[in-house]
Design an enzyme around this catalytic site. Structure first.
Site, PDB file in Angstrom:
ATOM      1  N   ASN A 166       0.950  -0.861   0.081  1.00 40.45           N
ATOM      2  CA  ASN A 166       0.295  -0.309   0.151  1.00 40.45           C
ATOM      3  C   ASN A 166       1.073   1.202  -0.268  1.00 40.45           C
ATOM      4  OD1 ASN A 166      -1.979   2.425   0.523  1.00 40.45           O
ATOM      5  ND2 ASN A 166      -1.963   1.651   3.124  1.00 40.45           N
ATOM      6  N   TRP A 167       1.218   1.159  -1.023  1.00 40.45           N
ATOM      7  CA  TRP A 167       1.865   2.800  -1.274  1.00 40.45           C
ATOM      8  C   TRP A 167       0.955   3.809  -0.746  1.00 40.45           C
ATOM      9  CZ3 TRP A 167       4.302   1.739  -7.117  1.00 40.45           C
ATOM     10  CH2 TRP A 167       4.981   1.003  -6.961  1.00 40.45           C
ATOM     11  N   LYS A 168      -0.153   4.377  -0.448  1.00 42.79           N
ATOM     12  CA  LYS A 168      -0.336   5.327   0.129  1.00 42.79           C
ATOM     13  C   LYS A 168       0.152   6.642  -0.459  1.00 42.79           C
ATOM     14  CE  LYS A 168       0.032   3.013   4.633  1.00 42.79           C
ATOM     15  NZ  LYS A 168      -0.834   3.640   6.050  1.00 42.79           N
ATOM     16  N   GLU A 224      -5.718  -4.937  10.335  1.00 44.63           N
ATOM     17  CA  GLU A 224      -4.835  -3.898  10.047  1.00 44.63           C
ATOM     18  C   GLU A 224      -4.939  -3.078  12.008  1.00 44.63           C
ATOM     19  OE1 GLU A 224      -2.213  -3.023   6.556  1.00 44.63           O
ATOM     20  OE2 GLU A 224      -4.168  -1.448   7.066  1.00 44.63           O
ATOM     21  N   HIS A 266      -9.564   1.184   4.766  1.00 46.35           N
ATOM     22  CA  HIS A 266      -8.388   0.771   5.506  1.00 46.35           C
ATOM     23  C   HIS A 266      -8.639   1.796   6.337  1.00 46.35           C
ATOM     24  CE1 HIS A 266      -4.690   2.701   6.030  1.00 46.35           C
ATOM     25  NE2 HIS A 266      -3.839   1.464   5.804  1.00 46.35           N
ATOM     26  N   GLY A 309       1.954   2.447  10.850  1.00 43.04           N
ATOM     27  CA  GLY A 309       2.994   3.580  10.672  1.00 43.04           C
ATOM     28  C   GLY A 309       3.748   4.613  12.332  1.00 43.04           C
ATOM     29  N   SER A 362       3.453  -1.579  10.558  1.00 45.41           N
ATOM     30  CA  SER A 362       4.804  -1.922  10.461  1.00 45.41           C
ATOM     31  C   SER A 362       5.244  -3.482  10.245  1.00 45.41           C
ATOM     32  CB  SER A 362       4.818  -1.370  12.488  1.00 45.41           C
ATOM     33  OG  SER A 362       4.415   0.237  12.470  1.00 45.41           O
ATOM     34  N   GLY A 365       2.855  -0.706   4.683  1.00 44.51           N
ATOM     35  CA  GLY A 365       3.311   0.585   3.941  1.00 44.51           C
ATOM     36  C   GLY A 365       4.124   0.779   3.586  1.00 44.51           C
ATOM     37  N   GLY A 366       4.486   1.411   4.661  1.00 42.31           N
ATOM     38  CA  GLY A 366       6.260   2.242   4.804  1.00 42.31           C
ATOM     39  C   GLY A 366       7.399   1.263   3.868  1.00 42.31           C
ATOM     40  N   GLU A 420      -6.851   4.716   7.020  1.00 38.22           N
ATOM     41  CA  GLU A 420      -6.225   5.844   6.962  1.00 38.22           C
ATOM     42  C   GLU A 420      -8.038   6.358   6.867  1.00 38.22           C
ATOM     43  OE1 GLU A 420      -3.177   5.458   4.984  1.00 38.22           O
ATOM     44  OE2 GLU A 420      -2.775   4.902   7.466  1.00 38.22           O
TER      45      GLU A 420
HETATM   46  P1  PGA Z   1       2.599   0.456   7.544  1.00 38.93           P
HETATM   47  O1  PGA Z   1       1.078   0.827   7.382  1.00 38.93           O
HETATM   48  O2  PGA Z   1       3.157  -1.070   7.404  1.00 38.93           O
HETATM   49  O3  PGA Z   1       3.415   1.934   7.198  1.00 38.93           O
HETATM   50  O4  PGA Z   1       2.364   0.275   8.847  1.00 38.93           O
HETATM   51  C1  PGA Z   1       0.305  -0.237   7.063  1.00 38.93           C
HETATM   52  C2  PGA Z   1      -1.323   0.052   6.051  1.00 38.93           C
HETATM   53  O5  PGA Z   1      -1.233   1.035   6.669  1.00 38.93           O
HETATM   54  O6  PGA Z   1      -1.923  -0.701   5.135  1.00 38.93           O
END
Ligand code: PGA
Length: 255
Positions: free
Chosen positions: A12-14, A174, A99, A180, A219, A240-241, A101
């Site tokens: 997930n590159w956001k 999640e 998600h 994050g 994470s 994500g990150g 967010e």
């Molecule tokens: P993260 O994000 O790996 O940066 O914690 C995961 C996500 O939001 O899908």
């Protein structure tokens, strides 16, 4: 993880990696990750970089693509939004729905999440439904109740209308406090929530739901990916990150 469900590794590159950066990412990633038939790799670029990312991976049909969001409506006057049909036309086969967010930054409700799940399924996009508790809910012992409520709210309509669409579904657990933050759930925490989700899926959709993969996200890094993948009930990872760096993402895909 059972043999039936081969691991799913999803990036997930956001709001990162525009068309130029996405193209450079793929060039670096493809030499580090050779096609493998024992796992599924899915990339979720931003909508604006989606076409560039797909083109950069044109020689690699083993890689799957999805969009990070769709609007719940079929089409119309929704400035700035992307419909399920448009995403499918662009080559997306998956879409992230619910998600944390979207829920907690953009205020999306369980009801909107349910509408998006149904719209996605109606257009051949597999929803990757994200569920997860906030830290205060975990501390109050409500983790299982929260994820099961989110799951039921998002899926009941789909089960009633189009039970076959369930077969393409993916779930991502999640925990909000792990996204994050560098604070990863332990493999035991992940297994425990996955067990509750698996049971709720069985109640909702019967044994047909056994094939639905349940991913862990929050994470994940190249260092903790293997331990999380080996946790009972964890069928893959949503990252994500650590998916923004081609080297660490390739290490996770090869974990
Ligand atoms: P993260 O994000 O790996 O940066 O914690 C995961 C996500 O939001 O899908």
């Amino acid at each position: 993880m059972t043999d039936l469900r081969r691991p799913v590794l999803a990036a997930n590159w956001k709001m990162n990696l525009g068309p130029t950066a996405a193209t450079a990412f793929l060039e670096a990633f493809l030499v580090r990750y050779a096609p493998r038939d024992d796992r599924t790799v899915i990339l979720f670029p931003s909508a604006i970089a989606f076409g560039a990312a797909r083109s950069a991976a044109a020689a690699r049909p083993d890689l799957q693509f999805g969009v990070q969001n769709i609007h719940a409506a079929e089409k119309g006057a929704f400035t700035g939004e992307t419909s399920a049909a448009m995403a499918h036309d662009a080559g997306a086969r998956y879409v992230l729905v619910g998600h944390s967010e979207r829920r907690h930054v953009f205020g999306e409700t369980d009801a909107q999440t349910a509408e998006k799940v149904r719209r996605a399924a109606a257009h051949g996009l597999a929803p990757v439904l994200c569920v997860g508790e906030k830290i205060e809910e975990r501390e109050a012992g409500q983790t299982d109740a929260v994820v099961v409520r989110q799951l039921r709210a998002a899926l009941e309509g789909l089960v009633a209308e189009d039970a076959t669409a369930l077969r393409s579904l993916v779930i991502a657990y999640e925990p909000v406090w792990a996204i994050g933050t560098g604070r990863t759930a332990t493999p035991q925490d992940a297994s425990s929530a996955h067990r509750a989700i698996r049971a709720a899926l069985g109640d909702l959709a019967g044994s047909g739901s056994d094939e639905i993969p349940i991913l862990y996200g929050g994470s994940v890094t190249a260092s903790n990916a293997s331990a999380l993948l080996q946790a009972p009930g964890v069928d893959g990872l949503l990252v994500g990150g650590a998916s923004l760096d081609p080297e660490s993402w390739a290490a996770i895909c090869n974990a």
